[in-house]
Design an enzyme around this catalytic site. Structure first.
Site, PDB file in Angstrom:
ATOM      1  CG  HIS A 196      -1.852  -1.098   1.374  1.00  8.53           C
ATOM      2  ND1 HIS A 196      -2.819  -1.356   0.442  1.00  8.53           N
ATOM      3  CD2 HIS A 196      -1.991  -2.042   2.337  1.00  8.53           C
ATOM      4  CE1 HIS A 196      -3.533  -2.413   0.833  1.00  8.53           C
ATOM      5  NE2 HIS A 196      -3.040  -2.853   1.972  1.00  8.53           N
ATOM      6  CG  HIS A 222      -6.848  -5.393   1.286  1.00 11.45           C
ATOM      7  ND1 HIS A 222      -7.575  -4.714   2.234  1.00 11.45           N
ATOM      8  CD2 HIS A 222      -5.540  -5.240   1.613  1.00 11.45           C
ATOM      9  CE1 HIS A 222      -6.733  -4.185   3.125  1.00 11.45           C
ATOM     10  NE2 HIS A 222      -5.505  -4.479   2.760  1.00 11.45           N
TER      11      HIS A 222
END
Lengths: 333, 333
Positions: free
Chosen positions: A56, A218
């Site tokens: 991320h 996700h």
């Protein structure tokens, strides 16, 4: 799979080696590169730690530095770090004033960070927790505790980090972090999937002309999948959801974060911001702080999120304060 | 075409509207949003302008600000701005000390910027030019004047911008910009194409398991297309080309820029940097400054470039100096 990588098993560790080679202002503890702390830590300051899965960037590793965080533990791609890793970071950053954990509302992270807090407690380190849950799409009003934490956690870091840098107590830093959390809302939209290196194929499939509004970082399902609409219409739909939860009056002030999920060009993020800015202006809401770029990504996912923090005077001051980390620099005007 | 946009015809102008709404520290002149200048310009300072096609953010618009540039003119996506636009920017930023143009080696830009310099000359404004040509892959040694300018122009901006901020004369700023240019080499690799909004499909096609080494940032052909290799092998091939042109001795110092072309995750850029850093270390070369992220993109193109600036003492000082623009902030340690 089109990625610059060597053995996918080494993706996270080689990325970390790159970070430590590039940024001597961060280092690691417990002989574990996944336990990052600021190289210089200010005595007596409340420590702030975060953590979560890799994949991320600049979340989570990127925000350790002046006016922001003191430590972070990361796991594999989209995997929680362990309780032991978070505990090691906690011990390293505690300066006697206690430690605040700020992380996203995901089951694995909660379990591990709760356990780390218990281990720290046995050492006499006071730990408080603020769990980000800004993603409007992931649960209805009244069940906000079920919502995922996404890019809006940046505002929580910024408010808490500035307060800690000013010398605020653990209770006060926690209060301000929690206030920033409660006043932040995020809506996301995905256009394409990411590819987890060790899996090697797209996490989900989506049509060449489709978008998914509300998708998680996700690849968690969103609230609607439909034909890709013009940018202004996409923003209108996302902002409607945010406006529905935040009661704006003319003269109110906000901070805005337009976050790219990894594969979306900066040009497009500015086209999205243009519309967000117009909608806020129409309501008489003043945009005091703006960040546009990649702040919480899902590797190569195309898509974006809009986060709005409804400011008050003290949040305005903290959000506008200086910050200096390897991945985030803010120089007040 | 998966993009956040409204009518593709308005792509550039809406992007510009977003930028002006987000960043009040820049404004425009001649009633033309494509003619950007710093809102506050320092009297007596040498002006520095750049320009080129849109679609490369943060290049070119992103570098107007303290310690960097004073103005920029942009055209449509991958199109040169006009001579008139560059002339308007020149007039606005001249403070009596003359103006330096720094831009990439592309025919359209050269024609228009030469013409703008002639128009400025009629007004008594002295203009000098430094034309970036850092892309090793685009021509052989001995024909460097044919090489394209790519991400390494960032180092030329940084050196010139810092010198101008220190109060250097036009001749001196030009000398330093030219020195940074001569000592910078870039190698790029592309994994996927970009999509020009008004065209709506990929500029070129490339196999699912292929990479093209040396491809330009508009999709110009590279020097070899082959099967995607492990990251370290890709870096080794690129750095071999750079090392062949720069004579490093143990103890020499460099600045490194690992630039994402738009669609490549930051994690992968750090994996590339890890290897670059190891190769430099093996030769005893010291990495003094590192930037990793998106500095010159081709919209959603997946790929990366490596730029190395062979430092000397004065370039080291200028590259390390403070900078503060909407898209680039550097806080010296």
């Amino acid at each position: 799979m089109k990625k610059f990588l060597n053995d996918p098993v080494n993706f996270v560790n080689e990325m970390l080696e790159g970070i430590y080679r590039a940024h001597p202002e961060v280092t690691y503890v417990a002989d574990d590169k996944r336990c990052m702390v600021a190289a210089n830590r200010k005595p007596g300051k409340v420590g702030i730690a975060t953590g979560g899965g890799s994949g991320h960037l600049p979340l989570f590793l990127g925000y350790v530095g002046d006016g922001m965080l003191d430590g972070v533990a990361v796991g594999g791609v989209f995997q929680s770090p362990s309780a032991e890793q978070m505990y090691q970071v906690t011990k390293a950053i505690d300066q006697g004033a206690g430690v605040l954990y700020i992380y996203g509302n995901y089951t694995g992270d909660i379990i591990n960070f709760d356990m780390a807090a218990e281990l720290a407690d046995l050492d006499g380190i006071q730990v408080k927790q603020v769990v980000g849950n800004d993603d409007v799409a992931s649960s209805v009003v009244g069940e906000e505790h079920k919502r995922r934490g996404v890019a809006g956690i940046f505002f929580v870091y910024k408010a808490a980090g500035a307060a800690a840098a000013e010398g605020a107590s653990l209770d006060e830093v926690t209060r301000l972090a929690d206030k920033a959390r409660l006043r932040t809302r995020t809506m996301g939209v995905a256009l394409s999937s990411c590819v987890v290196p060790e899996i090697g194929h797209a996490t989900f499939s989506i049509g060449e002309d489709e978008m998914e509004i509300g998708m998680g970082i996700h690849g968690e399902p969103g609230i609607s999948r439909k034909k890709l609409a013009p940018a202004d219409a996409v923003v209108d739909e996302m902002m409607d959801r945010i406006f529905a939860e935040q009661d704006y009056k003319s003269g109110d002030e906000v901070a805005v974060l337009i976050n790219g999920l990894g594969g979306t060009p900066l040009e497009e993020l500015y086209i999205l911001f243009r519309r967000v800015s117009l909608l806020l202006e129409e309501r008489g809401v003043k945009t005091r702080h703006v960040w546009i770029g990649e702040f919480a990504t899902s590797m190569e996912m195309a898509g974006a999120s809009i986060s709005i923090l409804h400011l008050d005077a003290e949040l305005d001051r903290l959000i506008g304060a200086a910050g200096n980390t390897p991945f985030f620099k803010h120089i007040p005007a």
